[in-house]
Design a protein around this motif. Structure first.
Motif, PDB file in Angstrom:
ATOM      1  N   ARG A 150      -5.351   9.517   2.795  1.00  0.00           N
ATOM      2  CA  ARG A 150      -4.009   9.040   1.981  1.00  0.00           C
ATOM      3  C   ARG A 150      -4.262   9.123   0.603  1.00  0.00           C
ATOM      4  O   ARG A 150      -5.598   8.710   0.225  1.00  0.00           O
ATOM      5  N   ILE A 151      -3.385   9.604  -0.180  1.00  0.00           N
ATOM      6  CA  ILE A 151      -3.284   9.544  -1.441  1.00  0.00           C
ATOM      7  C   ILE A 151      -3.096   8.119  -2.112  1.00  0.00           C
ATOM      8  O   ILE A 151      -2.170   7.693  -2.020  1.00  0.00           O
ATOM      9  N   ILE A 152      -4.095   7.756  -2.682  1.00  0.00           N
ATOM     10  CA  ILE A 152      -3.750   6.284  -3.437  1.00  0.00           C
ATOM     11  C   ILE A 152      -3.993   6.254  -4.793  1.00  0.00           C
ATOM     12  O   ILE A 152      -3.775   5.113  -5.625  1.00  0.00           O
ATOM     13  N   GLY A 153      -4.148   7.331  -5.777  1.00  0.00           N
ATOM     14  CA  GLY A 153      -4.270   7.535  -6.885  1.00  0.00           C
ATOM     15  C   GLY A 153      -4.184   8.788  -7.458  1.00  0.00           C
ATOM     16  O   GLY A 153      -4.715   9.798  -6.637  1.00  0.00           O
ATOM     17  N   SER A 154      -3.978   9.093  -8.615  1.00  0.00           N
ATOM     18  CA  SER A 154      -3.947  10.589  -9.063  1.00  0.00           C
ATOM     19  C   SER A 154      -3.834  10.532 -10.916  1.00  0.00           C
ATOM     20  O   SER A 154      -3.605   9.552 -11.392  1.00  0.00           O
ATOM     21  N   ASP A 155      -4.259  11.516 -11.405  1.00  0.00           N
ATOM     22  CA  ASP A 155      -4.187  11.903 -12.727  1.00  0.00           C
ATOM     23  C   ASP A 155      -3.977  13.278 -12.809  1.00  0.00           C
ATOM     24  O   ASP A 155      -3.497  14.187 -11.921  1.00  0.00           O
ATOM     25  N   GLU A 156      -4.190  14.067 -14.138  1.00  0.00           N
ATOM     26  CA  GLU A 156      -3.781  15.253 -14.301  1.00  0.00           C
ATOM     27  C   GLU A 156      -4.748  16.285 -13.562  1.00  0.00           C
ATOM     28  O   GLU A 156      -4.343  17.239 -13.302  1.00  0.00           O
ATOM     29  N   GLU A 157      -5.957  15.841 -13.403  1.00  0.00           N
ATOM     30  CA  GLU A 157      -7.075  16.885 -12.635  1.00  0.00           C
ATOM     31  C   GLU A 157      -7.270  16.458 -11.053  1.00  0.00           C
ATOM     32  O   GLU A 157      -7.992  17.216 -10.410  1.00  0.00           O
ATOM     33  N   TYR A 158      -7.228  15.024 -10.879  1.00  0.00           N
ATOM     34  CA  TYR A 158      -7.739  14.520  -9.757  1.00  0.00           C
ATOM     35  C   TYR A 158      -6.660  13.834  -8.855  1.00  0.00           C
ATOM     36  O   TYR A 158      -6.132  13.071  -9.262  1.00  0.00           O
ATOM     37  N   LEU A 159      -6.951  13.849  -7.678  1.00  0.00           N
ATOM     38  CA  LEU A 159      -6.317  12.937  -6.779  1.00  0.00           C
ATOM     39  C   LEU A 159      -7.488  11.957  -6.171  1.00  0.00           C
ATOM     40  O   LEU A 159      -8.605  12.236  -5.845  1.00  0.00           O
ATOM     41  N   LEU A 160      -7.247  10.782  -5.992  1.00  0.00           N
ATOM     42  CA  LEU A 160      -7.916   9.677  -5.568  1.00  0.00           C
ATOM     43  C   LEU A 160      -7.499   9.590  -4.178  1.00  0.00           C
ATOM     44  O   LEU A 160      -6.290   9.224  -3.585  1.00  0.00           O
ATOM     45  N   LEU A 161      -8.457   9.905  -2.934  1.00  0.00           N
ATOM     46  CA  LEU A 161      -8.021   9.842  -1.834  1.00  0.00           C
ATOM     47  C   LEU A 161      -8.910   8.794  -1.039  1.00  0.00           C
ATOM     48  O   LEU A 161     -10.301   8.566  -1.237  1.00  0.00           O
ATOM     49  N   ARG A 162      -8.190   8.388   0.055  1.00  0.00           N
ATOM     50  CA  ARG A 162      -8.929   7.391   0.931  1.00  0.00           C
ATOM     51  C   ARG A 162      -8.961   8.014   2.305  1.00  0.00           C
ATOM     52  O   ARG A 162      -7.944   8.430   2.880  1.00  0.00           O
ATOM     53  N   GLY A 163     -10.070   7.944   2.884  1.00  0.00           N
ATOM     54  CA  GLY A 163     -10.448   8.738   4.159  1.00  0.00           C
ATOM     55  C   GLY A 163     -11.106   7.915   4.972  1.00  0.00           C
ATOM     56  O   GLY A 163     -12.183   7.034   4.891  1.00  0.00           O
ATOM     57  N   ILE A 164     -10.591   7.932   6.263  1.00  0.00           N
ATOM     58  CA  ILE A 164     -11.212   7.055   7.653  1.00  0.00           C
ATOM     59  C   ILE A 164     -11.405   8.176   8.716  1.00  0.00           C
ATOM     60  O   ILE A 164     -10.388   9.057   9.224  1.00  0.00           O
ATOM     61  N   SER A 165     -12.524   8.229   9.245  1.00  0.00           N
ATOM     62  CA  SER A 165     -12.983   9.444  10.020  1.00  0.00           C
ATOM     63  C   SER A 165     -12.211   9.443  11.139  1.00  0.00           C
ATOM     64  O   SER A 165     -12.172   8.153  11.907  1.00  0.00           O
TER      65      SER A 165
END
Length: 448
Positions: A377-392
């Motif tokens: 799930r994408i929970i944040g972003s800026d110009e260069e990065y996505l902040l991802l939440r991952g559950i195995s």
């Protein structure tokens, strides 16, 4: 057989004409043979004789400013921090505000963690882990220095080392308000956790606010505008706050500048009622100088040009069921939409609207992605990065007798190279967070 004739002998030094020298007397005895004992007792030649102590030769003097220019060319903030630890002279250069301002203008701040109700610093093996740990130890991420006249201050945005807060009732709690709405203009504060300074943003004047309030205000969304290169070089560290106001049939924008200390209204654009309701809970993205909101129910993209403060609307590619897009720069003057599927990355792209009118159809590419087999799930972003939440997906989601919750991993996905960097592991499941960029404390400059 007759022997071969013998060649004439080569001339020896004795046969050559000697140079004219003064001959010794005939009675002078020949020199005695040389021994090791004589070598020990003999005086050293002048070149090898010990010299008396003398003052050290002066060190070469570098032209003024040359070391600062060299340090500005170091590739990362960590390199500058290591150079500053070499000696006091280097530290004096890199700790000066003029140098730090110039460095910030030339080098993008590294990603150090993310922020919600608390600060979550990047942990090893993330390359920013040492700088993030130093920042977390030096800064006040409890924000104990905020004004005490509000029930609670909740973070709304983070950019360029600053954090924007809005005043909310204590019942909301810090962090939970980031996904909620506000039907009125709220008090705002901009804070610098490292210097422990804050600046209160004055309220929007009644003369600007009244026309919007009469239109049925649904949401006030404040956020920080990116600092320009001129802003980063300015000793006063100016900042701008943008307020997007969503009404029942229109969207308006206001902007505050710390240079002038005033709010300005930049007009509004008409919207349908369904369009406005769809825009309530969408995550904000920033790309190519525009703030963007994906309105997936309406298959629309709402864009705000940060320079002109004008809104525009772009159609999304059809068939958005079960897709959660991130907006990115796709290169060659194109805007891109990225969706992370189970085993693939879906990329849609087209010419940026301001480049060619935006009439081109979306192009689509699908590629195998290098990400682990997680639920993403994408929970944040800026110009260069996505902040991802991952559950195995190996965790037993259903039918497990264990009451233990799974490890939830948070990653930064660098968009240009699609490089995945693990930042944090927690049991806390976050739906939304702000990426935080900054510099090591040794070279950070106050942003307020």
């Amino acid at each position: 057989m007759a022997p071969s004739p013998t060649p004439p002998a080569a001339a020896t030094p004795q046969d050559a004409e000697p140079p004219e020298v003064q001959s010794p007397d005939a009675d002078t005895p020949p020199p005695a043979p040389h021994t090791d004992a004589d070598a020990d007792a003999a005086p050293l030649p002048d070149a090898e004789a010990p010299k008396p102590d003398s003052p050290a030769a002066p060190q070469p003097h570098l032209p003024e400013g040359i070391l600062e220019d060299i340090f500005l060319r170091l590739p990362t903030a960590g390199d500058v921090a290591r150079a500053s630890a070499a000696c006091s002279a280097f530290r004096a250069i890199t700790s000066g505000q003029p140098f730090r301002r110039r460095f910030r203008a030339l080098h993008r701040a590294p990603l150090l963690g993310f922020l919600r109700e608390d600060f979550y610093p990047a942990r090893a093996p993330h390359p920013s882990a040492p700088a993030a740990r130093a920042l977390a130890g030096a800064a006040d991420f409890a924000f104990s220095f905020l004004p005490g006249d509000a029930d609670c201050w909740s973070p709304r945005d983070a950019r360029d080392g600053r954090v924007l807060f809005s005043a909310v009732p204590a019942s909301h709690g810090r962090g939970s308000f980031a996904d909620a709405t506000s039907t009125t203009f709220v008090d705002l504060v901009v804070a610098d956790p490292l210097s422990r300074r804050c600046a209160r943003v004055p309220p929007v004047p009644d003369g600007l606010a009244s026309p919007v309030l009469r239109c049925g205000m649904l949401d006030f969304e404040p956020f920080l505008a990116p600092a320009t290169a001129e802003d980063l070089r300015d000793e006063d560290a100016p900042f701008r706050v943008i307020g997007k106001v969503l009404c029942e049939d229109r969207v308006a924008v206001f902007a505050f500048s710390s240079r002038t200390g005033e709010w300005r209204s930049h007009g509004s654009s008409d919207l349908s009622n369904d369009f406005a309701l769809d825009a309530l809970y969408e995550r904000r993205h920033y790309v190519q100088g525009c703030f963007c909101w994906l309105l997936e129910w309406m298959e629309k993209l709402l864009m705000l040009d940060a320079g002109t403060m004008e809104f525009s609307i772009l159609d999304l590619p059809p068939g958005n069921d079960e897709r959660r897009f991130a907006i990115l720069e796709a290169g060659q003057g194109r805007i891109g939409l990225l969706n992370i599927g189970r085993n693939t990355l879906d990329l849609y792209y087209k010419a940026w609207p301001s480049k060619r009118g935006g009439a081109q159809a979306w192009q689509h590419e699908t590629k195998d992605h290098p990400l682990p087999d997680y639920h993403w799930r994408i929970i944040g972003s800026d110009e260069e990065y996505l902040l991802l939440r991952g559950i195995s997906l190996d965790w037993p989601w259903f039918g497990s007798a264990s009451s233990e919750s799974p490890d939830i991993e948070y990653f930064a996905l660098e968009l240009k190279a699609l490089r995945l960097e693990r930042m944090y592991v927690s049991k806390h499941k976050m739906l939304h967070a702000h990426l935080y960029r900054g510099y090591p404390p040794q070279i950070s400059a106050p942003t307020l």
